[in-house]
Design a protein around this motif. Structure first.
Motif, short mmCIF file in Angstrom:
data_model
loop_
_atom_site.label_atom_id
_atom_site.label_comp_id
_atom_site.label_asym_id
_atom_site.label_seq_id
_atom_site.Cartn_x
_atom_site.Cartn_y
_atom_site.Cartn_z
N ASN A 73 -34.98 12.84 21.92
CA ASN A 73 -35.32 12.85 23.34
C ASN A 73 -36.79 12.55 23.60
O ASN A 73 -37.23 12.60 24.75
CB ASN A 73 -34.96 14.21 23.95
N TRP A 74 -37.56 12.30 22.55
CA TRP A 74 -38.99 12.00 22.69
C TRP A 74 -39.28 10.64 22.08
O TRP A 74 -38.97 10.41 20.91
CB TRP A 74 -39.84 13.07 21.99
N THR A 75 -39.88 9.75 22.86
CA THR A 75 -40.26 8.44 22.34
C THR A 75 -41.60 8.53 21.64
O THR A 75 -42.35 9.51 21.81
CB THR A 75 -40.33 7.41 23.48
N SER A 105 -41.72 18.84 30.92
CA SER A 105 -42.11 20.11 31.51
C SER A 105 -43.01 20.90 30.56
O SER A 105 -43.17 20.54 29.38
CB SER A 105 -40.86 20.94 31.84
N LYS A 106 -43.54 22.00 31.08
CA LYS A 106 -44.42 22.87 30.28
C LYS A 106 -43.68 23.42 29.07
O LYS A 106 -44.18 23.41 27.95
CB LYS A 106 -44.92 24.01 31.17
N GLU A 107 -42.43 23.93 29.29
CA GLU A 107 -41.66 24.52 28.20
C GLU A 107 -41.30 23.47 27.15
O GLU A 107 -41.33 23.75 25.94
CB GLU A 107 -40.39 25.18 28.74
N GLU A 108 -40.94 22.26 27.59
CA GLU A 108 -40.60 21.20 26.64
C GLU A 108 -41.78 20.81 25.77
O GLU A 108 -41.65 20.60 24.56
CB GLU A 108 -40.07 19.98 27.41
N CYS A 109 -42.97 20.72 26.39
CA CYS A 109 -44.17 20.36 25.63
C CYS A 109 -44.48 21.42 24.57
O CYS A 109 -44.74 21.11 23.40
CB CYS A 109 -45.36 20.18 26.57
N GLU A 110 -44.44 22.70 24.97
CA GLU A 110 -44.77 23.78 24.04
C GLU A 110 -43.75 23.85 22.91
O GLU A 110 -44.10 23.95 21.72
CB GLU A 110 -44.81 25.11 24.78
N LYS A 111 -42.45 23.78 23.26
CA LYS A 111 -41.41 23.89 22.24
C LYS A 111 -41.48 22.73 21.25
O LYS A 111 -41.37 22.92 20.03
CB LYS A 111 -40.04 23.92 22.92
N HIS A 112 -41.69 21.51 21.75
CA HIS A 112 -41.73 20.34 20.87
C HIS A 112 -42.96 20.38 19.96
O HIS A 112 -42.85 20.09 18.76
CB HIS A 112 -41.75 19.06 21.73
N TYR A 113 -44.11 20.75 20.51
CA TYR A 113 -45.34 20.77 19.71
C TYR A 113 -45.25 21.84 18.62
O TYR A 113 -45.63 21.60 17.47
CB TYR A 113 -46.54 21.03 20.61
N MET A 114 -44.76 23.04 18.98
CA MET A 114 -44.68 24.11 17.99
C MET A 114 -43.66 23.78 16.92
O MET A 114 -43.85 24.10 15.74
CB MET A 114 -44.30 25.42 18.68
N LYS A 115 -42.55 23.11 17.29
CA LYS A 115 -41.50 22.82 16.32
C LYS A 115 -41.91 21.73 15.34
O LYS A 115 -41.70 21.85 14.13
CB LYS A 115 -40.23 22.41 17.07
N HIS A 116 -42.51 20.64 15.86
CA HIS A 116 -42.73 19.47 15.02
C HIS A 116 -44.15 19.36 14.47
O HIS A 116 -44.36 18.66 13.48
CB HIS A 116 -42.39 18.20 15.81
N PHE A 117 -45.13 20.01 15.09
CA PHE A 117 -46.52 19.86 14.63
C PHE A 117 -47.12 21.15 14.08
O PHE A 117 -48.16 21.11 13.45
CB PHE A 117 -47.40 19.34 15.77
#
Length: 440
Positions: A73-75, A105-117
């Protein structure tokens, strides 16, 4: 080379060669021209723009970041935009990051960054391999302790705070020569000073520098050897046998000369020597007894233990004979031994011919730490005559050791708590009954 005004930043691209407009994805890059890269927007590409050597029939590449990399879901473009937003807004400011991205959204940014980075297992395994490779380079010998990392912060007026008198948690340092700066507060170098006065002021400054060096030297010794967390240091020191502990105490004064690592290697080598000597002595005992294999050695050890138990029983019998003339004292002694054999704390004190009475219960009124105890713990502290602060420290040490070892024996508890063995047993039995610790 890039045109003037452009850098190597992937977000900073040269304009279209045809119309000089800002390039937005997708755009076209000629595969035959360059360097520098020959870039065209889709409008100029569709009308067949040609310039110098570039012809409209050249092979080309479509440049776009519209494809997933880490998440479906992220390009890739959104991944780059997220990293740039975190770099601009700072880690943790997820609302500002989401506002800058506009697509998540704010939650999507935080969840994606914490999960993958942050929590990416690929990155974690890479860091673990690097750490293991670094440790392998220094894996010469076991080091019993390291410099202190988290300085203790004892509560005010606790037993630990009294043991560490002069310690300042905010600085993780002990008070030493705190008034060294007072000698400098009134010194002022002016042009009309005489030579003698100027030399005197310089001498005072030199003295102050020497006191600063001594302060730094002491602080370095405390930090390097892990002496700030004194309780942790003492618990680690008790890992060694009694003979090695005596050597540790004797050689402590030389630790600052050798340095922490070399001093630990020295102690570890002597601990290994002690173990080897004890093993050699045991083998010599077997040989003197005519034992030539380990199967016979196990039988020998079992019989030796049985003889020691029989000898202890004979000693107990002799104690009974001492009390036989006093029937009341004899009954109390037998009751006490029965409680000990059943694993309970003896409740009946042993009477003695001297007529001494047992000490009265301790009054806990006003003692620090009393409010942290429940009713059963207060009763224990009163009967054992143990101040609440000391009891809480002993309890924490035993619980931590039990959690590490998966269980705790009485001998281990006595090695951790250097007080009267009877008090240690009462504390140990109480913690077992209340479920704080378990037997090994």
């Amino acid at each position: 080379h890039l045109p003037v005004g452009f850098t190597d930043d992937p977000f900073d691209k040269p304009p279209c060669r045809g119309c000089s407009s800002y390039l937005t994805e997708p755009y076209v890059k000629c595969a035959e021209c360059g360097p520098p890269p020959f870039l065209l927007c889709l409008q100029c590409f569709t009308r067949g723009f040609e310039y110098k050597k570039h012809q409209s029939d050249h092979t080309y590449e479509i440049m776009t970041s519209d494809f997933p990399v880490l998440d479906p879901n992220w390009t890739a473009q959104e991944e780059m935009a997220l990293l740039e937003a975190v770099m601009d807004c700072g880690f943790g400011n997820w609302q500002d990051v989401a506002n800058q991205m506009c697509t998540k959204s704010k939650e999507e940014c935080e969840k994606h960054y914490m999960k993958h980075f942050i929590n990416n297992p690929l990155f974690a395994s890479t860091l673990l391999n690097l750490k293991q490779a670094e440790e392998a380079q220094h894996n010469e010998t076991a080091i019993p302790f390291h410099p202190a990392d988290d300085p203790p912060r004892p509560t005010f007026d606790s037993l630990l705070s009294r043991d560490m008198a002069g310690y300042m948690p905010a600085r993780a340092d002990f008070e030493f020569d705190n008034y060294a700066e007072w000698d400098l507060r009134d010194i002022d170098f002016v042009e009309d000073d005489s030579d003698i006065l100027h030399a005197l002021k310089i001498a005072v400054v030199d003295i102050y520098h020497s006191r600063l060096k001594e302060r730094q030297r002491r602080k370095k010794i405390i930090r390097d050897h892990g002496l700030i967390n004194l309780r942790k240091f003492q618990i680690l020191e008790r890992r060694y046998p009694k003979e090695v502990q005596d050597l540790y105490e004797t050689m402590r004064r030389f630790a600052r000369i050798l340095g922490p690592v070399e001093h630990d290697k020295f102690i570890e080598s002597h601990a290994l020597e002690f173990e080897l000597r004890r093993e050699i002595k045991r083998l010599q005992e077997y040989r003197a007894a005519g034992i030539t294999n380990f199967c016979s050695a196990r039988t020998y050890d079992h019989l030796k233990k049985t003889r020691a138990e029989e000898r202890l029983k004979r000693t107990m019998l002799s104690e009974v004979l001492q009390y036989i003339q006093d029937s009341s004292a004899c009954q109390q002694w037998l009751s006490r031994q029965a409680d000990i054999d059943s694993g309970l704390t003896p409740t009946v004190p042993v009477a003695s011919n001297s007529g001494r009475r047992s000490a009265p219960p301790l009054n806990l009124t006003g003692l620090p730490g009393t409010e942290k105890l429940n009713e059963k713990e207060k009763e224990l502290c009163q009967m054992v005559r143990l101040v609440p602060g000391a009891y809480l420290e002993y309890k924490a040490a035993l619980v931590n050791e039990c959690n590490k070892q998966g269980g705790l024996r009485l001998a281990q508890a006595r090695a951790l708590i250097k007080i009267d063995v009877n008090k240690t047993r009462k504390i140990y039995d109480f913690l077992i009954r209340e479920g704080y610790i378990t037997k090994a």
